[in-house]
Scaffold this motif. Structure first.
Motif, PDB file in Angstrom:
ATOM      1  N   PHE A  28      23.690  27.053  -1.315  1.00  0.00           N
ATOM      2  CA  PHE A  28      24.644  26.976  -2.418  1.00  0.00           C
ATOM      3  C   PHE A  28      24.628  25.596  -3.081  1.00  0.00           C
ATOM      4  N   LYS A  29      24.509  24.570  -2.280  1.00  0.00           N
ATOM      5  CA  LYS A  29      24.472  23.212  -2.840  1.00  0.00           C
ATOM      6  C   LYS A  29      23.331  23.072  -3.838  1.00  0.00           C
ATOM      7  N   GLY A  30      22.150  23.559  -3.449  1.00  0.00           N
ATOM      8  CA  GLY A  30      21.002  23.478  -4.346  1.00  0.00           C
ATOM      9  C   GLY A  30      21.242  24.217  -5.649  1.00  0.00           C
ATOM     10  N   ALA A  31      21.861  25.399  -5.552  1.00  0.00           N
ATOM     11  CA  ALA A  31      22.132  26.199  -6.748  1.00  0.00           C
ATOM     12  C   ALA A  31      23.254  25.599  -7.585  1.00  0.00           C
ATOM     13  N   TRP A  32      24.319  25.190  -6.932  1.00  0.00           N
ATOM     14  CA  TRP A  32      25.505  24.730  -7.654  1.00  0.00           C
ATOM     15  C   TRP A  32      25.263  23.399  -8.369  1.00  0.00           C
ATOM     16  N   ASN A  33      24.422  22.566  -7.821  1.00  0.00           N
ATOM     17  CA  ASN A  33      24.090  21.312  -8.506  1.00  0.00           C
ATOM     18  C   ASN A  33      23.507  21.574  -9.897  1.00  0.00           C
ATOM     19  N   LEU A  34      22.805  22.694 -10.045  1.00  0.00           N
ATOM     20  CA  LEU A  34      22.218  23.047 -11.333  1.00  0.00           C
ATOM     21  C   LEU A  34      23.161  23.873 -12.199  1.00  0.00           C
ATOM     22  N   LEU A  35      23.958  24.754 -11.581  1.00  0.00           N
ATOM     23  CA  LEU A  35      24.790  25.673 -12.351  1.00  0.00           C
ATOM     24  C   LEU A  35      26.145  25.091 -12.749  1.00  0.00           C
ATOM     25  N   GLN A  36      26.698  24.210 -11.931  1.00  0.00           N
ATOM     26  CA  GLN A  36      28.048  23.711 -12.196  1.00  0.00           C
ATOM     27  C   GLN A  36      28.219  23.085 -13.579  1.00  0.00           C
ATOM     28  N   PRO A  37      27.255  22.281 -14.068  1.00  0.00           N
ATOM     29  CA  PRO A  37      27.437  21.717 -15.413  1.00  0.00           C
ATOM     30  C   PRO A  37      27.624  22.786 -16.490  1.00  0.00           C
ATOM     31  N   TYR A  38      26.974  23.925 -16.339  1.00  0.00           N
ATOM     32  CA  TYR A  38      27.124  25.004 -17.316  1.00  0.00           C
ATOM     33  C   TYR A  38      28.479  25.691 -17.187  1.00  0.00           C
ATOM     34  N   PHE A  39      29.019  25.749 -15.969  1.00  0.00           N
ATOM     35  CA  PHE A  39      30.376  26.266 -15.790  1.00  0.00           C
ATOM     36  C   PHE A  39      31.398  25.289 -16.378  1.00  0.00           C
ATOM     37  N   LYS A  40      31.170  24.005 -16.192  1.00  0.00           N
ATOM     38  CA  LYS A  40      32.078  22.991 -16.743  1.00  0.00           C
ATOM     39  C   LYS A  40      32.126  23.045 -18.274  1.00  0.00           C
ATOM     40  N   SER A  41      30.980  23.278 -18.880  1.00  0.00           N
ATOM     41  CA  SER A  41      30.913  23.296 -20.343  1.00  0.00           C
ATOM     42  C   SER A  41      31.391  24.615 -20.937  1.00  0.00           C
ATOM     43  N   GLY A  42      31.554  25.634 -20.095  1.00  0.00           N
ATOM     44  CA  GLY A  42      31.999  26.931 -20.573  1.00  0.00           C
ATOM     45  C   GLY A  42      30.876  27.862 -20.985  1.00  0.00           C
ATOM     46  N   VAL A  43      29.637  27.407 -20.855  1.00  0.00           N
ATOM     47  CA  VAL A  43      28.495  28.262 -21.181  1.00  0.00           C
ATOM     48  C   VAL A  43      28.399  29.406 -20.168  1.00  0.00           C
ATOM     49  N   LEU A  44      28.710  29.104 -18.911  1.00  0.00           N
ATOM     50  CA  LEU A  44      28.787  30.121 -17.864  1.00  0.00           C
ATOM     51  C   LEU A  44      30.237  30.250 -17.411  1.00  0.00           C
ATOM     52  N   LYS A  45      30.631  31.464 -17.063  1.00  0.00           N
ATOM     53  CA  LYS A  45      31.975  31.671 -16.512  1.00  0.00           C
ATOM     54  C   LYS A  45      31.959  32.904 -15.613  1.00  0.00           C
ATOM     55  N   ALA A  46      32.849  32.909 -14.642  1.00  0.00           N
ATOM     56  CA  ALA A  46      33.037  34.073 -13.782  1.00  0.00           C
ATOM     57  C   ALA A  46      34.342  34.739 -14.205  1.00  0.00           C
ATOM     58  N   LEU A  47      34.282  35.987 -14.638  1.00  0.00           N
ATOM     59  CA  LEU A  47      35.488  36.685 -15.074  1.00  0.00           C
ATOM     60  C   LEU A  47      36.423  36.993 -13.918  1.00  0.00           C
ATOM     61  N   SER A  48      35.857  37.195 -12.724  1.00  0.00           N
ATOM     62  CA  SER A  48      36.673  37.606 -11.583  1.00  0.00           C
ATOM     63  C   SER A  48      37.362  36.418 -10.929  1.00  0.00           C
ATOM     64  N   LYS A  49      38.301  36.737 -10.062  1.00  0.00           N
ATOM     65  CA  LYS A  49      38.974  35.725  -9.236  1.00  0.00           C
ATOM     66  C   LYS A  49      38.459  35.781  -7.797  1.00  0.00           C
ATOM     67  N   HIS A  50      37.237  36.244  -7.661  1.00  0.00           N
ATOM     68  CA  HIS A  50      36.581  36.311  -6.350  1.00  0.00           C
ATOM     69  C   HIS A  50      36.632  34.944  -5.670  1.00  0.00           C
ATOM     70  N   GLY A  51      37.173  34.912  -4.461  1.00  0.00           N
ATOM     71  CA  GLY A  51      37.286  33.652  -3.727  1.00  0.00           C
ATOM     72  C   GLY A  51      38.243  32.660  -4.351  1.00  0.00           C
ATOM     73  N   GLY A  52      39.178  33.165  -5.159  1.00  0.00           N
ATOM     74  CA  GLY A  52      40.106  32.272  -5.839  1.00  0.00           C
ATOM     75  C   GLY A  52      39.650  31.874  -7.226  1.00  0.00           C
ATOM     76  N   GLY A  53      38.432  32.286  -7.564  1.00  0.00           N
ATOM     77  CA  GLY A  53      37.898  31.991  -8.890  1.00  0.00           C
ATOM     78  C   GLY A  53      36.885  30.870  -8.870  1.00  0.00           C
ATOM     79  N   VAL A  54      35.732  31.114  -9.456  1.00  0.00           N
ATOM     80  CA  VAL A  54      34.678  30.103  -9.560  1.00  0.00           C
ATOM     81  C   VAL A  54      34.650  29.587 -10.998  1.00  0.00           C
ATOM     82  N   ASP A  55      34.882  28.281 -11.136  1.00  0.00           N
ATOM     83  CA  ASP A  55      34.817  27.663 -12.458  1.00  0.00           C
ATOM     84  C   ASP A  55      34.184  26.286 -12.333  1.00  0.00           C
ATOM     85  N   GLY A  56      34.266  25.495 -13.392  1.00  0.00           N
ATOM     86  CA  GLY A  56      33.619  24.188 -13.376  1.00  0.00           C
ATOM     87  C   GLY A  56      34.185  23.216 -12.367  1.00  0.00           C
ATOM     88  N   ASN A  57      35.383  23.498 -11.868  1.00  0.00           N
ATOM     89  CA  ASN A  57      36.010  22.616 -10.872  1.00  0.00           C
ATOM     90  C   ASN A  57      35.735  23.062  -9.441  1.00  0.00           C
TER      91      ASN A  57
END
Length: 384
Positions: free
Chosen positions: A189-218
């Motif tokens: 997950f660390k390897g993946a999230w290091n690349l994906l998190q910036p896109y979640f922070k910018s709003g380009v990627l988002k998770a609609l569900s609240k799976h695990g409390g919700g995955v977002d840029g934070n």
């Protein structure tokens, strides 16, 4: 005065001898130095976590076959996903005079007491694919570049969604991690999230569900267990994904990608989509990118049918080769060759780290070239 000088010289010489002895002892305790050669036909223990996942059967079989051909006695056990059983298996190996014990841990922390007993009995311990945590009683570690697995999965999603080419989405991406008792899952997950998190922070990627409390840029790497699947179970993944679809994708919302860390979880996601969203068709734009790992037979079939997008192939034959070489070097009293270290919480463990590769529909036959799956079986799995 001369007598005093002689006394001082003698004291200094004694201190040097003691210092050298202390340094020698320290080097020996590190697990990186030479050890005494083992007798021919020595017993080697191999402890695998479960038979319920295809890859562990191949791992255990590959290593056992190589060792027996070389004249070693082998005790191979599977722990049925139970840490207590794995501890008992390892203790049984110690009681049967195993000189080297290879452990693919079900739970990297729970196995600590058993490997400590093995160490006390004089056995060398090699952590196989999963690092044994928070103990000095592990001599070597062999695995694949763990973070790179996640990086390859994330990079595939980034490429397929066109993010590096400026696509702004927003794209809906759901995220899963592996078993919470598997230390490797965090690194994936660390390897993946290091690349994906910036896109979640910018709003380009988002998770609609609240799976695990919700995955977002934070969302942080340390929160990985909130979106984990115990024991990497397909059935649990399917239940979780069905809940995600019911809660957040029940009204024709588009699901663009699902980060799934291995093929068993990918299968659960596929099952859920086929059950809950039959309008989503494989091979079309409304079917999501789905990642995986291990190149299991079901994944090979799924990729050929456009159900799964990719898998990260870790050639377990090469991993078995690497561990076999470690065992031979230990058995012959030679220095064990490694190419890196991994910290297990209390020490840096000398490690042999191998490179994984991405398999897609375009290069799926690499599993045949590697001898991982026979041509006949491959043809059966990939026929339309």
């Amino acid at each position: 005065m001369n007598i005093k000088k002689k006394i001082l010289v003698a004291i200094a010489a004694s201190a040097m001898v003691l210092g050298m002895a202390a340094c020698s002892s320290s080097r020996g305790a590190s697990g990186s130095g030479n050890s005494e050669a083992l007798d021919k036909g020595a017993t080697i223990g191999i402890s695998m976590p479960t038979k319920s996942m295809e890859r562990w059967n191949k791992d255990g079989r590959n290593l056992k076959d190589k060792l027996e051909k070389a004249g070693y006695k082998v005790i191979l056990s599977y722990a049925d996903d139970k840490p207590a059983q794995q501890n008992a298996d390892i203790e049984n190996m110690v009681n049967n005079n195993a000189k080297i014990i290879v452990v693919a841990a079900k739970d990297g922390t729970s196995v600590g007491p058993a490997v400590e007993k093995a160490h006390e009995a004089g056995a060398k311990v090699i952590a196989y694919d999963r690092l044994i945590m928070n103990t000095q009683a592990v001599d070597y570690y062999a695995t694949f570049q763990l973070e790179k697995v996640g990086e390859l999965q994330a990079k595939y999603i980034i490429d397929k969604l066109g993010l590096e080419k400026g696509a702004t989405g927003p794209f809906n991406v759901e995220v899963f991690t592996g078993s919470p008792d598997d230390n490797n899952a965090k690194y994936f997950f660390k390897g993946a999230w290091n690349l994906l998190q910036p896109y979640f922070k910018s709003g380009v990627l988002k998770a609609l569900s609240k799976h695990g409390g919700g995955v977002d840029g934070n969302f942080t790497i340390d929160q990985w267990q909130a979106i984990s699947v115990m024991s990497w179970k397909t059935e649990q993944t399917q239940k979780d994904m069905e809940s995600i679809l019911d809660s957040s994708y029940a009204h024709d919302e588009k699901l663009d990608a699902v980060l799934t860390p291995n093929d068993d979880l990918a299968q659960g996601v596929i099952n859920a989509i086929e059950t809950k969203r039959p309008d989503m068709k494989p091979g079309t734009e409304n079917w999501p990118v789905i990642t995986g790992q291990d190149a299991n037979e079901i994944a090979v079939s799924n990729i050929a049918k456009d159900l799964q997008s990719m898998t990260v192939f870790k050639d377990v034959a090469k991993l078995a080769d690497a561990v076999y070489e470690m065992i031979v070097q230990i058995a012959e009293g030679k220095e064990v060759k490694t190419n890196g270290t991994m910290n297990n919480g209390v020490r840096d463990v000398n490690s042999d780290l191998l490179d994984p590769v991405v398999l897609t529909k375009d290069n799926l036959d690499e599993v045949v070239k590697a001898g991982f799956i026979s041509q006949e079986r491959f043809d059966e799995l990939t026929k339309n």
